[in-house]
Design an enzyme around this catalytic site. Structure first.
Site, PDB file in Angstrom:
ATOM      1  CG  ASN A   1      -8.861  -1.855  11.991  1.00 40.08           C
ATOM      2  OD1 ASN A   1      -7.924  -2.522  11.545  1.00 40.08           O
ATOM      3  ND2 ASN A   1      -9.285  -0.755  11.403  1.00 40.08           N
TER       4      ASN A   1
ATOM      5  CG  HIS B   1      -5.790  -2.563   8.875  1.00 39.81           C
ATOM      6  ND1 HIS B   1      -5.852  -1.213   9.138  1.00 39.81           N
ATOM      7  CD2 HIS B   1      -4.490  -2.906   9.109  1.00 39.81           C
ATOM      8  CE1 HIS B   1      -4.664  -0.772   9.490  1.00 39.81           C
ATOM      9  NE2 HIS B   1      -3.827  -1.780   9.492  1.00 39.81           N
TER      10      HIS B   1
ATOM     11  CD  GLU C   1      -8.695   0.687   7.848  1.00 37.70           C
ATOM     12  OE1 GLU C   1      -8.600  -0.279   8.639  1.00 37.70           O
ATOM     13  OE2 GLU C   1      -8.102   1.763   8.022  1.00 37.70           O
TER      14      GLU C   1
ATOM     15  CG  ASP D   1      -0.294  -0.466   2.493  1.00 37.55           C
ATOM     16  OD1 ASP D   1       0.946  -0.388   2.585  1.00 37.55           O
ATOM     17  OD2 ASP D   1      -1.012  -0.905   3.397  1.00 37.55           O
TER      18      ASP D   1
END
Ligand code: PGA
Length: 249
Positions: free
Chosen positions: A137, A139, A144, A67
């Site tokens: 979380n 990810h 996400e 990313d």
């Protein structure tokens, strides 16, 4: 999926660096999927040591990062392009720059840039080893919660928890980009082998859900349970209190 508490983040970092070193040694034309973030710092340090001490040829190694932040130029100190150069490519300066791929965070047309990157992965892949961290979380990459399992490279709106977690790499929270371009979950799943690293008590909940929870887009990493060749390395603090044996397959 195999989960291994190897005792400490330092041992895990060294072990995974050795895995990458052996991959490069045995397959000098490997395609490596690389991750950024605080978790990876020790691992890249050991990898640079191993490459340097053994003078390994990396000119035919091709790398693909997961990313990049939208709007950050490669020379921005918080961009992932900058991170990769600081931590690996400039410290072992024998990689062929043309073989080092990241999404272009400065692309005007992020849809076209996402399509270009996905096509590159399709043309050059599959990735031999994909390295992953995990967000608090759940990810992976910047996928996400709620990201479809069939997603390919796309532009992502970062969640508040990711912005908060990553603000430590910026002067203040307002400087953290709100969007990024990320490989999708199905892009990641095409890798032949996946190695995920998670250290610290703030990762324990995500690892517990990864290992024992329901496979659901609420915790994007759970898709990895459907991959045939995944290793998860954790330290004592990130180790779940129990492991559901059915998740070890
Ligand atoms: P970290 O990030 O290594 O900085 O904790 C991991 C991630 O968000 O994937």
């Amino acid at each position: 999926m195999r989960i291994t508490n190897i005792g400490s983040s330092d041992k895990a970092s060294f072990y995974v660096a050795c895995e990458l070193y052996h991959q490069i040694l045995n397959h000098p034309q490997s395609r490596l999927g690389l991750a950024t973030g605080g978790t990876m710092v020790g691992m890249y340090g050991y990898l640079v040591d191993l490459l340097t001490k053994n003078k390994l040829d990396v000119t035919h190694i091709e790398t693909f990062n997961l990313d990049e932040y939208k709007g950050l130029a490669p020379e921005h100190s918080a961009s992932y392009n900058y991170y990769m150069h600081q931590i690996l490519f400039d410290r072992y300066p024998y990689f062929n720059e043309a073989n080092l791929h990241l999404p272009n965070g400065m692309a005007q047309d992020v849809t076209a840039e996402s399509e270009r990157y996905e096509q590159l992965l399709a043309d050059r892949g599959p990735i031999d080893i994909q390295i992953l961290g995990i967000g608090e979380n759940g990810h992976i990459g910047f996928n996400e919660p709620g990201t479809p399992f069939d997603s390919v490279t796309h532009c992502v709106d970062l969640t508040e928890s990711t912005i908060e977690a990553n603000s430590r790499f910026f002067n203040n929270k307002n400087d953290v980009p709100r969007q990024a371009i990320s490989m999708g979950l199905s892009s990641i799943m095409r890798a032949k082998r996946i190695i995920l690293l998670a250290f610290g008590k703030h990762k324990k909940d995500a690892i517990t859900k990864l290992v024992n929870g329901t496979i659901s887009t609420d915790v994007p990493a759970t898709i990895l349970r459907e991959h045939p060749n995944v290793d998860v390395y954790v330290d004592d603090e990130a180790m779940p209190d129990y492991i559901n044996e059915s998740s070890r397959v």
